[in-house]
Design an enzyme around this catalytic site. Structure first.
Site, mmCIF file in Angstrom:
data_model
loop_
_atom_site.group_PDB
_atom_site.id
_atom_site.type_symbol
_atom_site.label_atom_id
_atom_site.label_comp_id
_atom_site.label_asym_id
_atom_site.label_seq_id
_atom_site.Cartn_x
_atom_site.Cartn_y
_atom_site.Cartn_z
ATOM 1 N N ASN A 33 0.893 -3.672 78.128
ATOM 2 C CA ASN A 33 1.160 -2.840 76.942
ATOM 3 C C ASN A 33 2.341 -3.298 76.099
ATOM 4 O O ASN A 33 2.855 -2.540 75.286
ATOM 5 C CB ASN A 33 1.347 -1.373 77.367
ATOM 6 C CG ASN A 33 2.559 -1.207 78.280
ATOM 7 O OD1 ASN A 33 3.157 -2.199 78.689
ATOM 8 N ND2 ASN A 33 2.925 0.018 78.582
ATOM 9 N N ASP A 35 5.504 -3.866 76.622
ATOM 10 C CA ASP A 35 6.904 -3.434 76.768
ATOM 11 C C ASP A 35 7.746 -4.447 77.550
ATOM 12 O O ASP A 35 8.912 -4.198 77.852
ATOM 13 C CB ASP A 35 6.992 -2.039 77.414
ATOM 14 C CG ASP A 35 6.495 -2.032 78.854
ATOM 15 O OD1 ASP A 35 6.025 -3.092 79.338
ATOM 16 O OD2 ASP A 35 6.572 -0.976 79.500
ATOM 17 N N ASP A 39 2.787 -4.433 84.821
ATOM 18 C CA ASP A 39 2.372 -3.073 85.185
ATOM 19 C C ASP A 39 1.042 -3.114 85.938
ATOM 20 O O ASP A 39 0.417 -4.163 86.069
ATOM 21 C CB ASP A 39 2.288 -2.195 83.929
ATOM 22 C CG ASP A 39 1.577 -2.908 82.783
ATOM 23 O OD1 ASP A 39 0.444 -3.379 83.018
ATOM 24 O OD2 ASP A 39 2.156 -3.020 81.678
ATOM 25 N N ASP A 108 3.719 -1.741 100.150
ATOM 26 C CA ASP A 108 5.028 -2.010 100.741
ATOM 27 C C ASP A 108 5.601 -0.691 101.272
ATOM 28 O O ASP A 108 5.608 0.304 100.554
ATOM 29 C CB ASP A 108 5.960 -2.580 99.656
ATOM 30 C CG ASP A 108 6.810 -3.715 100.169
ATOM 31 O OD1 ASP A 108 7.491 -3.522 101.189
ATOM 32 O OD2 ASP A 108 6.813 -4.796 99.536
ATOM 33 N N ASP A 208 9.132 -3.150 105.112
ATOM 34 C CA ASP A 208 10.392 -3.723 104.654
ATOM 35 C C ASP A 208 11.503 -3.563 105.696
ATOM 36 O O ASP A 208 11.702 -2.470 106.233
ATOM 37 C CB ASP A 208 10.782 -2.978 103.369
ATOM 38 C CG ASP A 208 11.936 -3.614 102.642
ATOM 39 O OD1 ASP A 208 11.741 -4.698 102.094
ATOM 40 O OD2 ASP A 208 13.031 -3.020 102.625
ATOM 41 N N HIS A 338 9.028 -12.921 97.196
ATOM 42 C CA HIS A 338 9.844 -12.479 96.062
ATOM 43 C C HIS A 338 11.337 -12.573 96.337
ATOM 44 O O HIS A 338 12.137 -12.300 95.447
ATOM 45 C CB HIS A 338 9.474 -11.035 95.714
ATOM 46 C CG HIS A 338 9.823 -10.087 96.824
ATOM 47 N ND1 HIS A 338 9.200 -10.144 98.055
ATOM 48 C CD2 HIS A 338 10.742 -9.103 96.916
ATOM 49 C CE1 HIS A 338 9.729 -9.221 98.839
ATOM 50 N NE2 HIS A 338 10.668 -8.575 98.181
ATOM 51 N N ASP A 339 11.738 -12.898 97.554
ATOM 52 C CA ASP A 339 13.151 -13.013 97.904
ATOM 53 C C ASP A 339 13.590 -14.465 98.057
ATOM 54 O O ASP A 339 14.736 -14.713 98.447
ATOM 55 C CB ASP A 339 13.430 -12.319 99.252
ATOM 56 C CG ASP A 339 13.217 -10.817 99.199
ATOM 57 O OD1 ASP A 339 13.436 -10.223 98.131
ATOM 58 O OD2 ASP A 339 12.836 -10.250 100.239
#
Ligand code: GLC
Ligand code: CA
Length: 572
Positions: A33, A35, A39, A108, A208, A338-339
């Site tokens: 969208n 921004d 999403d 997660d 996690d 992602h880490d």
């Protein structure tokens, strides 16, 4: 620790052993969208992309309501979707779009801590009835933390709360207070939210920081000499196995789901305990022993000695987890997430040999024993980016550590750590997904929340999908091979040439079939000599070089050449 009665875990066939998992970091995947923030509808738009790559499971990083101090790992409401990411209806649509393509969805589960904006914390800091003991609160003067534990994100693991006039524990950021798992009410709350998501039809959880839940009695001071002070008191704390077993028995065991626990600071042997019955009965763990080979002596953020690694050590560590985790139980195969830095930049060559090394790494990940986890963009061979100042860094771990180094006078300015940050920062994995050569890599029509890597005109999905030789096509081919060849899933792993500095080679054998994987993990050509290996009638199954000949033995492999063979001419 005793195991389930009946068949041993290794013999059980399950969908998650046969699956290839694809990890999505929603903020950086696709913005629908304009921004600038990825999403959920942006993911739904791309389920066909995932389907054509061939993956079986999506692990979705947190999409829950959160103030985003740690990009969603600080949860304010476990049963709501973050506004920026969409609505619960959007999430349900994503789930059905994935299920319609036989792709499962793993969520997660972040329950070591909540956000400090979570209702539980807000009640707890005001001593509301029943919530007093939801977190770890301790008395003490406002300038003297109750013990010497350090936060994983730098500084003390304690912050003083002016409202309750007590200290609270946070192993991560000060806005991520640790839940008090000793309190049975906290454990019940977690079971309820786990059931709530299971009832929605999800297919499992990635858990996690799951080995940090139980803290030692009395929260004693840690050994000040340790890399992470205090960690000996909560890495595999006294009740951890009991808590996880209880969670398993009362919730997860009733569903056909998979679990994978994230486990920092663990040995391979300790990790294996969580897979056993009585230990928690997780299906898999992410342990990081193979990802410390390039750290300096002071750990992940050592100022010296980082960036170098040798293949023989790496092989030894991977072989231990192949034997000790995948041997009796099952392994989670991963190099990036992602880490972590981008895998081609860390374990390959993101310059001259980017295609070759990215496809070699793909061959490695998809031919070991265990379940492969691919991180978004690695199928394109996406690379690390570069940071010129601390302002360009978003990750609270990187900023926290750099600030700590500056405060301790370990360094005088950011310039002294730019190289280390460029090597290690968690932000490398968080630059937007590179979909096309269009502005902002086709990730957004607006202003991206985080800078796109400048190399997107060359490295992007559109270009890769149009090129038969691309990293993307190689991933797809290997995923297909893994689906076709049971041996790649269930076969025994045997390392060849353990002391060779250039080749990582192994066989996978199952029933009467043997497959051979040869990876020339170096920038130099090398001759593959493997005495005793019978390669008569070898059949080439996949290679990242169009000129790879059928017989692997006694010939030159080019830099980063990677090939998979069937050794005995097919299943008999
Ligand atoms: C895990 C997550 C990481 C997060 C941390 C705290 O390590 O992977 O992204 O910052 O836990 O939740
Ligand atoms: Ca958006």
């Amino acid at each position: 620790m005793s195991r389930a009665l009946g068949t041993t875990a290794r013999e059980e066939r399950t969908w998650w052993k046969e699956a290839v998992v694809y990890q999505i970091y929603p903020r950086s995947f696709n913005d629908s969208n304009g921004d600038g923030v990825g999403d959920i509808p942006g993911i739904t738009e791309n389920v066909d992309y995932l389907d054509s790559l061939g993956v079986d499971v999506v692990w979705l990083c947190p999409v829950y309501d959160s103030p985003n101090v740690d990009n969603g790992y600080d949860i304010r409401d476990y049963r709501a979707i973050l506004d920026e990411f969409g609505t619960m209806a959007d999430w349900e649509e994503l789930l059905s779009a994935l299920h319609a393509r036989d792709i499962r969805l793993v969520m997660d589960l972040v329950v070591n801590h909540t956000s400090d904006e979570h209702e539980w914390f807000q009640k707890s800091r005001r001593r509301k009835d029943g919530y007093e003991e939801y977190y770890y609160w301790r008395d003490g003067a406002p300038d003297e933390p109750p013990n010497n534990w350090e936060s994983i994100f730098g500084g003390s693991a304690w912050s003083y709360d002016e409202v309750r006039e007590q200290w609270y524990l946070h192993l991560f950021d000060e806005h991520q207070p640790d839940l008090n798992w000793r309190n049975p009410d906290v454990r019940d709350e977690v079971k309820e939210l786990v059931m709530w998501w299971l009832e929605k039809g999800i297919d499992g959880f990635r858990m996690d920081a799951i080995n940090f839940l139980s803290k030692a009695d009395g929260l004693p001071d840690g050994d000040p000499e340790r890399q992470l002070v205090g960690s000996e008191h909560y890495h595999h704390g006294p009740h951890i196995h009991e808590y996880l077993q209880e969670l398993h028995d009362e919730t997860l065991a009733r569903y056909d789901v998979m679990t994978v626990g994230e486990m920092g600071g663990t040995s391979i042997e300790e990790a294996a305990d969580y897979l056993a019955d009585g230990g928690g009965r997780l299906d898999m763990v992410f342990q990081f022993n193979h990802l410390t080979v390039d750290w300096g002596a002071d750990g992940q953020w050592s100022l010296d000695g980082w960036g170098e690694w040798d293949l023989t050590t790496f092989k030894k560590v991977v072989t231990r987890s192949q034997n000790d985790l995948a041997g009796e139980f099952w392994d989670a195969l991963f190099l990036g997430n992602h880490d972590l830095p981008r895998i081609v930049s860390r374990f390959g060559d993101d310059g001259a040999f980017r295609r070759e090394s990215a496809t070699l790494i793909a061959t490695f990940l998809l031919t070991l024993r265990g379940t492969p986890y691919l991180y978004q963009g690695d199928e394109l061979g996406m690379t690390n980016t570069a940071f010129d100042s601390l302002d360009e860094v978003d990750d609270p771990m990187t900023t926290g550590i750099v600030e700590e180094l500056l405060a301790e006078d370990a360094v005088d300015s950011f310039d002294e750590v730019t190289d280390l940050v460029d090597y290690m920062s968690r932000d490398h994995a968080r630059t937007p997904m590179q979909w096309s050569g269009d502005e902002n890599a086709g990730f957004t029509d607006g202003e991206p929340w985080f800078a796109v890597n400048e190399n997107y005109p060359d490295i992007n999905a559109e270009t890769a999908m149009a090129d038969e030789e691309s990293v993307w096509h190689h991933y797809r081919e290997l995923i297909q091979l893994r689906h076709d060849e049971e041996t790649l899933v269930y076969g025994e792993y045997d390392l060849l040439l353990p002391d060779d500095e250039q080749f990582y080679a192994y066989t996978r054998s199952h029933v009467r079939e043997t497959l051979l994987v040869v990876l020339n993990w170096s920038t130099e050509s090398a001759r593959f000599d493997c005495p005793g290996l019978d390669t008569d009638g070898a059949e080439l199954l996949v290679s990242n070089d169009p000129d790879t000949p059928a017989n692997p033995v006694e010939r030159e492999f080019r830099p980063y050449e990677a090939a998979v063979y069937r050794l005995d001419g097919g299943e008999s």
